[in-house]
Design a protein around this motif. Structure first.
Motif, PDB file in Angstrom:
ATOM      1  N   GLY A  74       4.636  -4.554   5.329  1.00  0.00           N
ATOM      2  CA  GLY A  74       5.577  -4.245   4.264  1.00  0.00           C
ATOM      3  C   GLY A  74       6.692  -3.311   4.688  1.00  0.00           C
ATOM      4  O   GLY A  74       7.633  -3.077   3.932  1.00  0.00           O
ATOM      5  N   GLN A  75       6.597  -2.760   5.914  1.00  0.00           N
ATOM      6  CA  GLN A  75       7.564  -1.779   6.388  1.00  0.00           C
ATOM      7  C   GLN A  75       8.242  -2.273   7.655  1.00  0.00           C
ATOM      8  O   GLN A  75       7.669  -3.046   8.429  1.00  0.00           O
ATOM      9  N   SER A  77      11.124   0.108   3.607  1.00  0.00           N
ATOM     10  CA  SER A  77      10.425  -1.083   3.107  1.00  0.00           C
ATOM     11  C   SER A  77      11.217  -2.350   3.385  1.00  0.00           C
ATOM     12  O   SER A  77      12.447  -2.374   3.312  1.00  0.00           O
ATOM     13  N   GLU A  79       3.713  -2.900  -7.437  1.00  0.00           N
ATOM     14  CA  GLU A  79       2.584  -2.644  -6.539  1.00  0.00           C
ATOM     15  C   GLU A  79       1.329  -3.413  -6.939  1.00  0.00           C
ATOM     16  O   GLU A  79       0.215  -3.024  -6.604  1.00  0.00           O
ATOM     17  N   ILE A  95       9.539   2.771  -1.321  1.00  0.00           N
ATOM     18  CA  ILE A  95       8.401   3.451  -0.713  1.00  0.00           C
ATOM     19  C   ILE A  95       7.577   4.182  -1.771  1.00  0.00           C
ATOM     20  O   ILE A  95       6.386   4.421  -1.598  1.00  0.00           O
TER      21      ILE A  95
END
Length: 407
Positions: free
Chosen positions: A310-311, A227, A142, A171
């Protein structure tokens, strides 16, 4: 100096493929303490063979011991650690501070790599772990490039850093998730994640049980926690400039073909960093990783929080445009005949793509196909059957044949 390339191996076949296609280091697990319980993983005999295979080819072996263990999981840990040292493991990937302490007490000379499961996101944490005897930190997924730069600059020069550059994202914070255990009783932090984040979800109002409302306008519901996969093959120069020691590919549960194509693409793209930018083939290597089964790609958090980019909210399905049809086991230069171990059906006259560790792929036409006894055949429909075939190009063992999936 180029970063090392670190490849996953869920079994011996994948380990061999990772080594043959150019990984500098391979990470894999025994039957206990690893974060991929769904994979076959390695028996003691396989661990010994795998570590020896790495060493014979000048590569390093990193063994994962990175679950979040409960008391019962620690039974026999000391004996297992001594065994790993005896058979020549180069480093252990560990997440739990208690396990780190046991490693230091039991095999004090062993290199300790801190797993991404430890969620290292700042330089104070990095310095703390260095004082505990950690020699390399696998950073949390992250982090942005500026955050990574600050961590590297404010940490001891002797401390190595490793980052994921390719594969599935999560996630939750670098895999620290309770969703799977809550919903299915399968403990993600012990390597048995059910991937509940990939499931379809609908909304139910408290006083209207049985009435399911799509969260998004889609006939199949929505995938609110799904994701995208990470792909950074176009941006390896940045990692080199930051002084990252190792670049890590995710995917111990993926196929031999995935291992080969991912390692090949990143190996070649890394090596090309030593060439002028105009001579690099970056676009080609990005196209190559897209030929393995994958979800939509993103850049993770490296350029900032990806938010919706990102999803993928419409599906958790993989994109698959090619099937691997065979792995070449041998080639006779005198006759121009190769021996293939079949992986998916292919037939006389099919147009196939063939590639090895280096260079671009080339096309071949399946011709003069024979079974292992030399009998003429029109197709190879049986799993792992041996096929002999004429090959106009010179090839070597572990070259791969693939076929475009028909729409």
């Amino acid at each position: 100096m180029l970063p090392k390339l670190l490849a996953p191996a869920g079994n011996l076949d994948k380990l061999i493929m990772a080594v043959e296609y150019g990984a500098d280091e391979v990470y894999f697990a025994g039957k206990t303490m690893g974060m991929r319980a769904g994979g076959k993983n390695f028996t003691s005999k396989d661990l010994e063979f795998g570590i020896d295979y790495c060493h014979k080819h000048g590569r390093k072996s990193n063994i994962t011991v990175n679950i979040a263990p409960h008391n019962d999981d620690l039974q026999g840990l000391e004996e297992y650690l001594k065994y790993l040292q005896t058979i020549g493991a180069d480093a252990l990937i560990v997440a739990d501070p208690g396990v780190i302490e046991v490693v230091k007490q039991t095999i004090p000379d062993m290199r300790i790599h801190l797993s991404t499961q430890a969620n290292t996101t700042n330089f104070h944490s990095a310095n703390f772990w260095y004082k505990q005897g950690v020699s390399r930190i696998v950073l949390a997924r992250e982090l942005s490039f500026p955050e990574i730069e600050a961590i590297v600059k404010n940490s001891p020069k002797e401390l190595e850093f490793e980052t994921f550059v390719h594969g599935a994202m999560c996630i939750s914070y670098s895999g620290r998730c309770l969703l799977s255990s809550f919903m299915t009783g399968r403990y993600s932090n012990k390597g048995d994640c059910a991937q509940a984040c990939r499931w379809k979800y609908n909304l139910v109002e408290e006083k209207r049980p049985g009435e399911y409302y799509p969260i998004d306008e889609d006939e199949e519901g929505t995938f609110i926690m799904n994701s995208k996969d990470m792909c950074m093959v176009e941006h390896l120069q940045k990692f080199k400039d930051l002084g990252i020691t190792a670049l890590k590919i995710e995917g111990r549960n993926k196929s031999e073909y995935y291992t080969a194509i991912a390692v090949r693409s990143y190996r070649n793209a890394l090596d090309e960093l030593e060439k002028p930018e105009s001579e690099r083939n970056t676009k080609y290597w990005k196209e190559e990783v897209e030929k393995s089964s994958h979800r939509d790609f993103s850049y993770g958090f490296f350029f900032g929080n990806p938010y919706k980019d990102g999803q993928l909210y419409t599906s958790s399905s993989y994109i698959r445009t090619y099937d691997v049809v065979g792995i070449i086991r041998s080639y006779d230069k005198l006759t121009g005949t190769c021996v293939i171990e079949q992986r998916n059906k292919f037939s006389e006259g099919d147009t196939l793509e063939c590639f090895g560790p280096k260079g671009t792929h080339f096309e071949v036409i399946a011709k003069n196909m024979q079974d292992k006894d030399g009998n003429k055949i029109e197709s190879a429909p049986h799993a792992q059957m041996t096929v002999k075939m004429d090959m106009d190009h010179e090839v070597e063992p572990y070259f791969i044949l693939r076929k475009k999936v028909e729409e």
